[in-house]
Design an enzyme around this catalytic site. Structure first.
Site, PDB file in Angstrom:
ATOM      1  N   CYS A   9       0.872  -1.076   0.213  1.00 38.40           N
ATOM      2  CA  CYS A   9       0.190  -0.195   0.090  1.00 38.40           C
ATOM      3  C   CYS A   9       0.741   1.368   0.075  1.00 38.40           C
ATOM      4  O   CYS A   9       0.414   1.994  -0.370  1.00 38.40           O
ATOM      5  CB  CYS A   9      -1.305   0.056   0.749  1.00 38.40           C
ATOM      6  SG  CYS A   9       0.024  -0.192   3.043  1.00 38.40           S
ATOM      7  N   ASN A  40     -20.806  -4.241   5.566  1.00 42.12           N
ATOM      8  CA  ASN A  40     -21.584  -4.810   6.523  1.00 42.12           C
ATOM      9  C   ASN A  40     -21.460  -3.362   7.970  1.00 42.12           C
ATOM     10  O   ASN A  40     -22.061  -3.239   8.964  1.00 42.12           O
ATOM     11  CB  ASN A  40     -22.244  -6.122   6.609  1.00 42.12           C
ATOM     12  CG  ASN A  40     -20.936  -6.699   7.467  1.00 42.12           C
ATOM     13  OD1 ASN A  40     -19.815  -6.019   7.216  1.00 42.12           O
ATOM     14  ND2 ASN A  40     -21.441  -7.585   7.738  1.00 42.12           N
ATOM     15  N   HIS A  60      -3.257   0.716   6.591  1.00 39.33           N
ATOM     16  CA  HIS A  60      -3.180   0.663   5.406  1.00 39.33           C
ATOM     17  C   HIS A  60      -2.839   2.574   4.950  1.00 39.33           C
ATOM     18  O   HIS A  60      -3.179   3.317   6.009  1.00 39.33           O
ATOM     19  CB  HIS A  60      -4.434   0.756   4.602  1.00 39.33           C
ATOM     20  CG  HIS A  60      -4.555   0.397   3.059  1.00 39.33           C
ATOM     21  ND1 HIS A  60      -4.028  -0.321   2.268  1.00 39.33           N
ATOM     22  CD2 HIS A  60      -6.025   1.458   2.613  1.00 39.33           C
ATOM     23  CE1 HIS A  60      -4.577   0.272   1.443  1.00 39.33           C
ATOM     24  NE2 HIS A  60      -5.298   1.250   1.491  1.00 39.33           N
ATOM     25  N   ASP A 113      -7.176   6.375  -3.555  1.00 39.32           N
ATOM     26  CA  ASP A 113      -6.903   5.365  -3.170  1.00 39.32           C
ATOM     27  C   ASP A 113      -5.772   3.980  -4.617  1.00 39.32           C
ATOM     28  O   ASP A 113      -6.825   3.360  -4.559  1.00 39.32           O
ATOM     29  CB  ASP A 113      -7.138   4.271  -2.274  1.00 39.32           C
ATOM     30  CG  ASP A 113      -6.904   2.893  -1.135  1.00 39.32           C
ATOM     31  OD1 ASP A 113      -5.476   2.324  -1.627  1.00 39.32           O
ATOM     32  OD2 ASP A 113      -7.074   2.828  -0.380  1.00 39.32           O
TER      33      ASP A 113
END
Length: 693
Positions: free
Chosen positions: A273, A306, A331, A354
């Protein structure tokens, strides 16, 4: 007689100083949109009163006026309006001195400029050459305008920085060379746009949409990763990087982007990342979009929208590869600064982009731009990719224990506070950490934070009944655990040394308890990927009423040595059972320190004078360390990267190596070094060098 062009003077030095593009190493004129630039044309004779000049500026393969990729505009005595225009400053000694204005919303990219000159009864078309047009954060009319001078200097002009890594409670940083002004980088960034799927599908529309930083940012978030297209970096979180470069070994974006170009635009192996974010930051700043790198600790990867992340264990304490949700130790993504005309002025400013390929968006691995203000307010039904990013900083963590006979999971605990901690970025003008968590969410535990969470859940699941955590805990009062536990560090955590921890268990009741504890330790990659089990132990412990005891945990170097990855991370877990019922799951990720790599600058730094740098590294082990490779880079100090083979190091001995750098620019420059060898990987160091004229 037709007029002939003898020379074009683009006045590069003057224009680039006025347009804040003088840091670019380029022979081509680079200017910013919405701002006048000067040039002069030398003709074979004077234009006089009868001559007329009309300019054509065009970009892309199919330029058209309707798509704003072509403009035809006359040379006048005065520019009027905000579109393309040309003003004659003087006509003297066969030289036309001209100012040209581009619109503040022109598409960015490489433009071709030509002039049609009508003189007496003849017409001549002259190709004048090319220039590159960029976004203009200095101009209020531009959608990337940033009014704060210090912030603009940091987020557009700074070509080096730091990225925060680690875990909550152990935040470290690595240096990164953005190098957006290095020779060839701007051309590579422009070719990135031309390699995108959008360009291949519809070049004319794609080029016309490059007026909008929102569009450009989204395209770049897809192109920095190599999934789906001819993108730059291939991701790899397996722990096995044999066919490429360990992601931790990169010092910056310059080598990555150049490698992508020289390989014929094949994916560079490998990235994780911070590599994607560091590279995207380079391209955004190169184009003139203010940008910064953001690190989110305990970052949720919620695949089913969710807003909860489910983590599974078996009764023996083994983490289970069940479900697709995960929590990353950290991240890294980007924020880019621009207005959101689609959402309204309240939601302009920082936007999340991102480039790490996690989930597909509109069929492609891309993410953002998502308004940070809108994320804080729970507007997960807005563009772009809001639910995924909202969950990264807000999801609840739910722990499940799976029955060893039926495999059926039973809920053990729910934690609404673990995810989205210490959201961090580099301070303006300093290499220190700034916490921006409050930009993303209201304080944890506050009524506003829970209200926003409920609002987001309603938008995602309109017909779902949501029970707030506080009410849930009351209903589950009877299931309150009878014991609690935590791992405590009892020694120094250093690669090459035994890991010493203590499992602290506390009886929360007035009855005696017999606790069966199943413990495991795994080496992991920072995103939670399990690499190898390195230790396990099962014990039965007796706890008196309200008693707290301490059970030592020792993991020898020989057990983890072969399986430790460059992240230096080990996950220790204890599943605690009372009367065959799981009462507590205790987990801790630990990070082992590498030995120190020291960079020392031995003489005063001056432009175009060699500077000697000394590298010191001590072997802390009782065994030989070999295959040591040092990789060094730094914009304005080195052309490309310097790779040095360091000598084999005997036990407890120090290595000393010197090399030279040649500064090409004045100011504070940064040198980044990475050392890897057979016993250690990705030992990082950086040093600032003040270069005088």
């Amino acid at each position: 007689m037709a007029l002939e062009l003898q020379s074009v003077n683009w006045q590069i030095t003057r224009n680039e100083q006025e347009h804040h593009t003088d840091k670019f190493f380029s022979q081509e004129l680079i200017v910013r949109r919405g701002q006048l630039f000067s040039m002069s044309l030398t003709l074979c004779r004077s234009l006089g009163y009868n001559g007329r000049v009309t300019f054509t500026a065009s970009t892309g393969p199919y330029p058209s006026e309707s798509a704003k990729t072509k403009a035809v505009f006359p040379l006048r005595n005065r520019i009027s309006g905000t579109g393309w225009g040309a003003q004659l400053l003087y006509d003297r000694n066969n030289v036309l001195s001209i100012s040209i204005l581009s619109p503040a919303n022109a598409p960015i990219g490489r433009y071709t400029l030509s002039a049609q000159i009508s003189f007496e009864d003849s017409e001549t078309t002259l190709k004048l050459g090319t220039f590159i047009l960029l976004f203009n954060p200095w101009l209020q009319a531009d959608s990337v305008f940033m009014s704060n001078c210090d912030e603009r200097e940091e987020y557009v002009q700074e070509d080096a920085g730091v990225i925060f890594v680690g875990r909550p409670g152990y935040i470290g940083m690595i240096g990164w060379n953005y190098g957006q002004f290095e020779e060839g980088i701007l051309n590579i960034c422009l070719s990135l746009l031309d390699k995108s799927l959008n360009f291949h599908r519809d070049p004319a529309t794609d080029v016309s949409r490059r007026d909008d930083p929102q569009y450009v940012g989204r395209v770049l978030s897809a192109m920095i990763n190599a999934n789906d297209d001819y993108g730059v970096v291939a991701g790899n979180w397996s722990g096995d990087y044999g066919s490429g470069q360990d992601p931790r070994d990169w010092n910056g974006s310059v080598e990555i982007l150049k490698k992508w170009q020289t390989s014929g635009f094949r994916a560079v192996q490998y990235g994780q990342c911070w590599v994607f974010a560091g590279t995207l930051n380079t391209v955004l700043r190169c184009f003139g979009i203010p940008s910064r790198v953001i690190t989110n600790f305990n970052s949720a990867h919620d695949t089913d929208k969710n807003l909860s992340v489910d983590v599974y264990y078996d009764p023996r304490g083994q983490p289970m590869d069940k479900g697709s949700d995960s929590i990353w130790n950290f991240h890294v993504w980007n924020e880019a600064w621009f207005t959101r005309t689609d959402l309204g002025p309240s939601y302009s400013g920082w936007q999340v982009l991102d480039a790490t390929p996690q989930e597909r968006s509109q069929g492609v691995f891309q993410c953002g731009p998502a308004s940070v203000v809108a994320l804080r307010e729970g507007n997960v039904d807005w563009d772009f990719d809001m639910p995924f990013i909202f969950a990264e900083v807000n999801a609840d963590r739910i722990t499940w224990i799976c029955n060893s006979w039926t495999g059926k999971p039973k809920k053990n605990s729910s934690d609404p506070y673990t995810v989205g901690k210490f959201i961090s970025t580099k301070a303006v003008g300093r290499n220190s950490r700034v916490d921006v968590t409050n930009n993303y969410k209201y304080p944890e535990g506050s009524s506003q934070e829970r209200q926003v969470f409920k609002k987001a859940l309603r938008k995602l699941k309109p017909y779902m009944t949501f029970v707030p955590t506080s009410e849930r805990s009351l209903r589950e009062e009877e299931q309150k655990p009878s014991i609690s536990g935590k791992f405590k560090i009892t020694g120094t955590l250093t690669v090459g040394k035994e890991v010493n921890l203590a499992l602290m268990l506390k009886n929360l009741t007035s009855d005696s308890k017999t606790v069966t504890v199943n413990m495991t330790a795994w080496t992991i990659v920072y995103n939670g990927t399990l690499v190898h089990e390195v230790w396990k132990e099962s014990v039965t412990l007796s706890l008196g009423p309200s008693e707290e005891i301490r059970h030592p945990v020792k993991i020898a170097y020989a057990l983890y040595e072969r399986y430790l990855k460059a992240d230096n991370m080990i996950r220790v877990t204890a599943v605690c059972e009372v009367s065959d019922e799981t009462e507590a799951v205790v987990e801790r990720d630990i990070i082992l320190d590498n030995p120190t790599l020291t960079l020392e600058v031995l003489n005063q730094a001056q432009v175009q004078k060699p500077v000697t740098v000394q590298v010191l590294f001590s072997n802390p082990l009782d065994e030989v360390v070999k295959d040591c490779k040092l990789i060094v880079e730094g914009s304005g100090l080195l052309l490309g990267t310097l790779k040095i083979d360091m000598p084999t190091l005997h036990p407890r001995k120090q290595s000393q190596v010197t090399f030279e750098v040649l500064p090409t620019r004045s100011g504070t420059k940064y040198l980044f070094a990475n050392l890897s060898c057979n016993k250690f990987s990705a030992i990082k160091s950086m040093v600032s060098i003040k270069v005088n004229e």
